[in-house]
Design an enzyme around this catalytic site. Structure first.
Site, PDB file in Angstrom:
ATOM      1  CG  HIS A  87      -1.842  -0.333  -5.007  1.00 36.18           C
ATOM      2  ND1 HIS A  87      -1.468   0.826  -5.666  1.00 36.18           N
ATOM      3  CD2 HIS A  87      -0.699  -1.026  -4.835  1.00 36.18           C
ATOM      4  CE1 HIS A  87      -0.157   0.820  -5.868  1.00 36.18           C
ATOM      5  NE2 HIS A  87       0.330  -0.302  -5.367  1.00 36.18           N
ATOM      6  CG  ASN A 102      -0.769  -0.523  -8.953  1.00 40.60           C
ATOM      7  OD1 ASN A 102      -0.427   0.414  -9.665  1.00 40.60           O
ATOM      8  ND2 ASN A 102       0.111  -1.259  -8.286  1.00 40.60           N
ATOM      9  CG  HIS A 116      -0.152 -10.545  10.901  1.00 41.51           C
ATOM     10  ND1 HIS A 116      -1.446 -10.063  10.825  1.00 41.51           N
ATOM     11  CD2 HIS A 116       0.620  -9.455  11.187  1.00 41.51           C
ATOM     12  CE1 HIS A 116      -1.451  -8.755  11.054  1.00 41.51           C
ATOM     13  NE2 HIS A 116      -0.204  -8.374  11.280  1.00 41.51           N
ATOM     14  CG  ASP A 168       0.533  -5.159  12.072  1.00 39.20           C
ATOM     15  OD1 ASP A 168       0.121  -5.588  10.973  1.00 39.20           O
ATOM     16  OD2 ASP A 168       0.825  -5.894  13.027  1.00 39.20           O
ATOM     17  CD  GLU A 196       3.579   2.251  -8.587  1.00 40.69           C
ATOM     18  OE1 GLU A 196       4.679   1.646  -8.574  1.00 40.69           O
ATOM     19  OE2 GLU A 196       2.535   1.782  -8.117  1.00 40.69           O
TER      20      GLU A 196
END
EC number: 3.2.1.21
Length: 576
Positions: A177, A221, A54, A107, A467
């Site tokens: 995370h 993470n 933002h 958002d 991952e």
């Protein structure tokens, strides 16, 4: 442009092993900020990524800026050109557009907060054995600490966990995370040692609330990228405090992880019987010149600064000597008297260390730590305490995407303090064709090398590859499918070879990612998902990609799909 391989260029990927071990977990992954949306709904408060999105739009790249020509020359990538590597991509210190018609934020993201039923249905259809997702700290504890637990946040994760279990999908839950509550960041975030107390309160809440059903926990993470973001603009909170903020964050993430492990071990494991680990990320580093001892040492230093700086304390009780020496030498050269990399106290070393597992009859090397034992009233003897508290990892999560070349830093001029400490720089492996325009290169041998190096360096711990994946361009479905299938076939082959030929203790593999999602400062242009998400649709509708059949076959049969002939034909048959 994607380089089209001939038969010989893909034949080396061929793997004689097809079947994964019986209890091997195959699944996919996501994270809260990247998919959930609902950034300030139902009691959730602001996270550091909400704040950055933002207020610092110039750090985000959008689709219009995804052309290769918009990046600096990358013949030699060094840290004066990019800040670090994330998901196989150099993270350049490039300023993008400050003002956009539509800001890039999380958002809404994939709107997953409102789509639990739909998302679990897709996972069920995929026949995944596991699904790795993360909890949003500010959604569960809006104040950062436990004076108020948000019932709506708890209800959301309860629904998700229950739905997964109803459909025989094992939840692998990441506690942190990268979405720190902004109210904690306002106090210094991971640079403030008090964050260990905040994290302790948080983990107790999640263990108590979800631990009866969650059997695999990941504390943090990629603490490497968490800490880098306090030294440069690699991610939120995007502080440029290189050589200071990053080292404080490293120190405190290690201690926070170890504290969380011991809390689980003492207070929750006897009833919940779960496992707990941490996910570390690392590229594989090859020496740029294989004949150069300097380059071999540069590759070693790169491994120590990205991976060893976390793994060494957890396995051996202290930072790597190369890291400590590098910081000390820079201090001496620059006339810095401040202790930038903190020492672990003897108590802290004992707290974080993972000694190799000992039997009840082999306690000869146990350090005398009776002062710690006396503080723990739940055990009758020190022997019992040691056996139940001899480590802060039940498994090690590994995030890996590609490999690069490393060489000695060519110049210290205009370099960050931490870059001077580490004394290496990176370059792309030029002989490997690009998988796509944004730098991930297909280097599956690097995956096997990494797994074998961990086996040899850290005593062959249990590993879940938490991952691994490749992004597509989202422009040509056929080409995108080819990229994903070729990449994952090569990397899964490397994993199978590491298991069956090298004896590496790999117990799971999570494809990154379940959905196209917000890829941090790369915005929505990097499309790692097995499902495409229409980000122009307010509902964020999901659509299967052409590569999905490869993953369905992988998950449903638990065997590596034999696609080499198809890959060769798709690249060459149409070209005559």
């Amino acid at each position: 442009m994607t380089v089209q391989p001939d038969r010989s260029s893909i034949e080396h990927l061929k793997c004689k092993y097809k079947q994964f071990p019986e209890k091997f977990m195959l699944g996919t992954a996501s994270s809260a900020y990247q998919i959930e949306g609902a950034w300030n709904n139902d009691g959730k408060t602001e996270s550091i990524w909400d704040r950055v999105a933002h207020t610092k739009q110039e750090l985000f790249a959008d689709d219009l800026e995804s052309d290769d020509t918009n990046f600096p020359n990358v013949n030699m990538i060094s840290e004066n050109k990019f800040s670090c590597v994330s998901k196989g991509r150099p993270m350049y210190r490039v300023k993008y557009k400050q003002h956009r018609a539509a800001p890039i934020t999380g958002d809404i993201a994939c709107n997953s907060y409102y789509k639990v039923d739909e998302d679990v249905k897709l996972l069920k259809e995929l026949k995944v054995q596991s699904y790795r997702f993360s909890l949003s700290w500010p959604r569960i504890l809006p104040r950062g600490e436990d004076s108020y637990i948000n019932p709506a946040g708890v209800q959301y994760y309860n629904r998700l966990i229950d739905k997964l279990i109803e459909n025989n999908i094992t939840p692998i839950v990441t506690i942190y995370h990268w979405d720190l509550p902004q109210c904690i960041q306002d106090l210094g975030g991971w640079c403030n040692k008090q964050i260990i107390e905040f994290f302790t309160l948080y983990v107790r809440v999640v263990f108590r609330t979800f631990g009866d059903r969650v059997k695999y926990w990941i504390t943090i993470n990629e603490p490497y990228l968490v800490s880098e973001s306090y030294g440069n603009e690699a991610g939120a909170p995007a502080l440029n405090k290189s050589g200071y903020g990053d080292y404080l964050a490293i120190h405190h993430t290690i201690l926070a992880h170890a504290t969380a492990y011991h809390i689980y071990n003492r207070e929750f494991r006897p009833l919940q019987n779960g496992q707990i680990g941490i996910s570390l990320n690392m590229e594989w580093y090859y020496p740029k010149n294989v004949s150069s001892l300097e380059d071999h040492y540069a590759a070693h230093r790169a491994r120590m600064w990205q991976f060893g700086v976390f793994a060494h304390p957890l396995f051996f009780g202290d930072y790597p000597e190369d890291v400590k020496q590098g910081v000390m030498e820079t201090n001496q050269f620059c006339g810095i008297s401040l202790k930038r990399l903190h020492d672990f106290s003897e108590n802290e070393k004992y707290l974080i260390k993972v000694p190799f597992r000992k039997s009840k009859n082999d306690l000869s090397k146990v350090p005398a730590q009776e002062h710690i034992f006396r503080k723990d009233a739940t055990f009758d003897t020190f022997e019992q305490y040691f056996i139940l508290n001899s480590g802060t990892l039940d498994f090690l999560g590994i995030n890996h995407y590609f490999s690069v070349h490393a060489t000695k830093l060519q110049s210290t001029q205009h370099q960050s303090l931490k870059t001077r400490d580490s004394n290496f720089e990176l370059s792309l492996i030029e002989e490997i064709p690009y998988s796509n325009p944004t730098w991930i290169k297909e280097t599956p041998k690097g995956m096997r090398n990494l797994l074998c190096w961990i086996r040899d360096t850290y005593g062959n711990p249990k590993i879940i590859i938490t991952e691994n994946g490749v992004s597509d361009k989202g422009q040509n479905e056929d080409e995108d499918a080819l990229i994903k299938r070729r990449y994952h076939y090569g990397y899964l082959s490397a994993v199978l070879n590491a298991i069956y030929e090298d004896g590496c203790n790999v117990i799971g593999y999570e494809v990154w990612s379940f959905l196209d999602s917000l890829e941090w400062f790369f915005g929505y242009r990097e499309k790692f998902g097995m499902y495409r998400v229409d980000f122009n649709d307010q509902n964020r509708s999901r659509y299967p990609k052409k590569s999905l059949q490869f993953f369905k076959q992988l998950f449903q049969t638990r065997t590596l799909p034999d696609v080499l002939n198809d890959l060769y034909c798709e690249n060459n048959c149409d070209r005559g």
